[in-house]
Design an enzyme around this catalytic site. Structure first.
Site, mmCIF file in Angstrom:
data_model
loop_
_atom_site.group_PDB
_atom_site.id
_atom_site.type_symbol
_atom_site.label_atom_id
_atom_site.label_comp_id
_atom_site.label_asym_id
_atom_site.label_seq_id
_atom_site.Cartn_x
_atom_site.Cartn_y
_atom_site.Cartn_z
ATOM 1 N N LYS A 126 0.882 -1.184 0.000
ATOM 2 C CA LYS A 126 0.000 0.000 0.000
ATOM 3 C C LYS A 126 0.906 1.217 0.000
ATOM 4 C CE LYS A 126 -4.459 0.970 0.401
ATOM 5 N NZ LYS A 126 -5.634 0.120 0.098
ATOM 6 N N ASP A 166 -7.236 4.170 -4.143
ATOM 7 C CA ASP A 166 -7.828 4.055 -2.806
ATOM 8 C C ASP A 166 -8.406 5.448 -2.536
ATOM 9 O OD1 ASP A 166 -7.902 2.076 -0.357
ATOM 10 O OD2 ASP A 166 -7.399 4.007 0.518
#
Ligand code: NDP
Ligand code: 2IT
Length: 453
Positions: A126, A166
């Protein structure tokens, strides 16, 4: 807390100070694994837990860029490459002012188990930045994305690390990021997912997280001989995940009565139908306005602003059957969970990552409701990212129907695997334990096979 969990957590907290979200994510998984470690002492000897908690690599860098006024701005960029035991690092990028290293470590950690559940060969990662896209012009967003990519490009690649979107990173941002990546690398490869449909993207990727969260709820309900038909649903957020959650609930005959953003929520007792949803999509994706405007357009709805003096979020007090938290982490606290149960909610399917605090999770589990944790319920997004990677490798694109049916099969499989793992390890019906155990086992076994690396 058992001795096993407390000794691991003491070590994690000492080693990773001031990262409460990371501690929270780790603790939840470790709690689920007690029986697994007891039955498999070889994982303990191989220090699998300690290794899975430690990122394989963290990249942290300065992102200087020039705004429309000619002023120099400085942000911080990150990529947490958590685990590559079962495939290249895979996971989104988040652009939000609240982003810290700890936030991204929690998200990368969750991603490892989630990706493992998808049945596809993807490791976990991430990244992101404390950059706030709100109020920035398209040109500012482009200059920021280019500056961000000027460092990150060297760490990415279709077989190394494949980012996606995201919070704060949607189609526009992926376009700018991919464009700069391609220029710097001088090659066109599938090093990103969530790409535009004309340049390597997959059909259904924008829809996939929301659709998947609804399919997961439908699977849980099917186990009780029920469906979403006629169900009233609460949805938080109004971004990518929330929008396509509403779309799929409508298709399956349910009714969504709420949406929100960080300023407040709207309640529309008649339901957010197709026409209203199209208006929300234009508001949020094109005009980038606030959800409060909904009440000016659709007279029957009410708006409630977030009240920081309250210890709970009013959105979760409306009467409903299902809840789809789709905004951000820790958006349901213990009191909110209590309010949801009081309002009749008996299905919670988490579109967001870790939206429920541990006390809330405990309340849901104690109440015996159908509770699908994020790493299982929102895995549809990254699953279709995996399908985008496959299509890129094959140099072909599948139809909407093909991708959607694969997505449905993957969600069914995730649901089944979680259910089976929960039963096998002594907690039938507990999808939290099921998801954590099933996600862990595949990665742990791959790590055992690959030696100490
Ligand atoms: P978007 O940026 O499209 O939308 C985010 C929404 O949540 C906005 O309505 C935003 O409101 C609200 N929100 C964000 N931060 C906060 C906050 N701190 N407090 C209150 N509201 C907030 O993001 P996505 O829809 O893509 O992501 C939503 C959630 O789903 C996140 O938890 C993400 O990690 C998760 N997720 C996303 C996937 C994807 O494919 N996109 C896949 C799996 C999970 P505002 O505009 O006011 O900030
Ligand atoms: O949290 C997530 O799973 C995502 N933001 C999507 C990740 C991806 O690589 O599609």
């Amino acid at each position: 807390m058992s001795d096993f969990v407390s000794s691991i957590m003491a070590w994690v907290k000492a080693k990773n100070p001031a990262e409460p979200e990371f501690h929270q994510a780790v603790e939840e998984v470790v709690e689920s694994l007690e029986l697994v470690i007891e039955r498999h002492p070889e994982y303990r000897t191989a220090r699998i837990l300690e290794r899975i908690i430690e990122p394989e690599r963290v990249i942290m860098f300065r992102v200087p860029w020039v705004d429309d006024q000619g002023e120099i701005q400085v942000n911080r960029g990150f990529r947490v490459e958590m685990n590559s035991a079962i495939g290249p690092y895979k996971g989104g990028l988040r652009f939000h002012p609240s982003v810290t290293l700890g936030t991204l470590k929690f998200l990368a950690y969750e991603q490892v188990f989630k990706n493992s559940l998808t049945t596809l060969p993807m490791g976990g990662g991430k990244g992101g930045s404390d950059f706030d896209p709100k109020g920035k012009s398209d040109n500012e967003v482009m200059r920021f994305c280019q500056a961000f990519m000027n460092e990150l490009f060297r760490h990415l690649g279709p077989n190394t690390d494949v980012p996606a979107g995201d919070i704060g990173v949607g189609g526009r941002e992926i376009g700018f990021l991919f464009g700069q990546y391609k220029k710097l690398m001088n090659e066109f490869t599938g090093a990103f997912t969530g790409k535009g449909i004309n340049w390597g993207g997959s059909l259904i990727r924008p829809e996939a997280t929301g659709y998947g969260a609804v399919y997961f709820a439908a699977e849980m309900l099917a186990g009780r001989g029920e469906s979403l038909e006629g169900k009233t649903c609460l949805v938080s957020g109004s971004g990518n995940v929330a929008q396509f959650t509403v779309e799929k609930v409508n298709i399956l005959g349910g009714k969504c009565v709420t949406l929100s953003d960080s300023s407040g929520h709207i309640y529309d007792p008649e339901g957010i139908d197709e026409k209203k949803l199209a208006w929300v999509m234009e508001l949020k994706n094109v005009r980038r306005g606030r959800i409060q405007e909904y009440t000016e357009q659709w007279g029957n709805a009410t708006y409630t602003a977030v009240d920081p003096r309250l210890d709970s979020n009013q959105l979760w007090t409306h009467k409903a059957d299902c809840a789809f938290p789709s905004a951000t982490q820790n958006e349901i606290n213990g009191k909110d969970a209590q309010n949801l149960l009081k309002g009749g909610v008996y299905v919670v399917s988490e579109g967001a990552n870790m939206p429920t605090v541990p006390e809330g999770v405990k309340r849901f589990l104690d109440a015996g409701i159908l509770y699908g944790p994020g790493k299982a319920a929102n895995a549809g997004g990254v699953a279709v990212s995996g399908l985008e990677m496959s299509q890129n490798s094959l140099r072909m694109s599948w139809t909407r129907e093909e991708v959607d049916s694969r997505l449905q099969l993957i969600i069914q499989s995730i649901h089944q695997v979680c259910k089976d793992a929960a039963e096998r390890f002594g907690s039938p019906g507990n999808y939290v334990n099921g998801a954590n155990i099933a996600g862990f086992l595949k990665v742990a076994d791959a790590m055992m096979d690959q030696g100490v690396v």
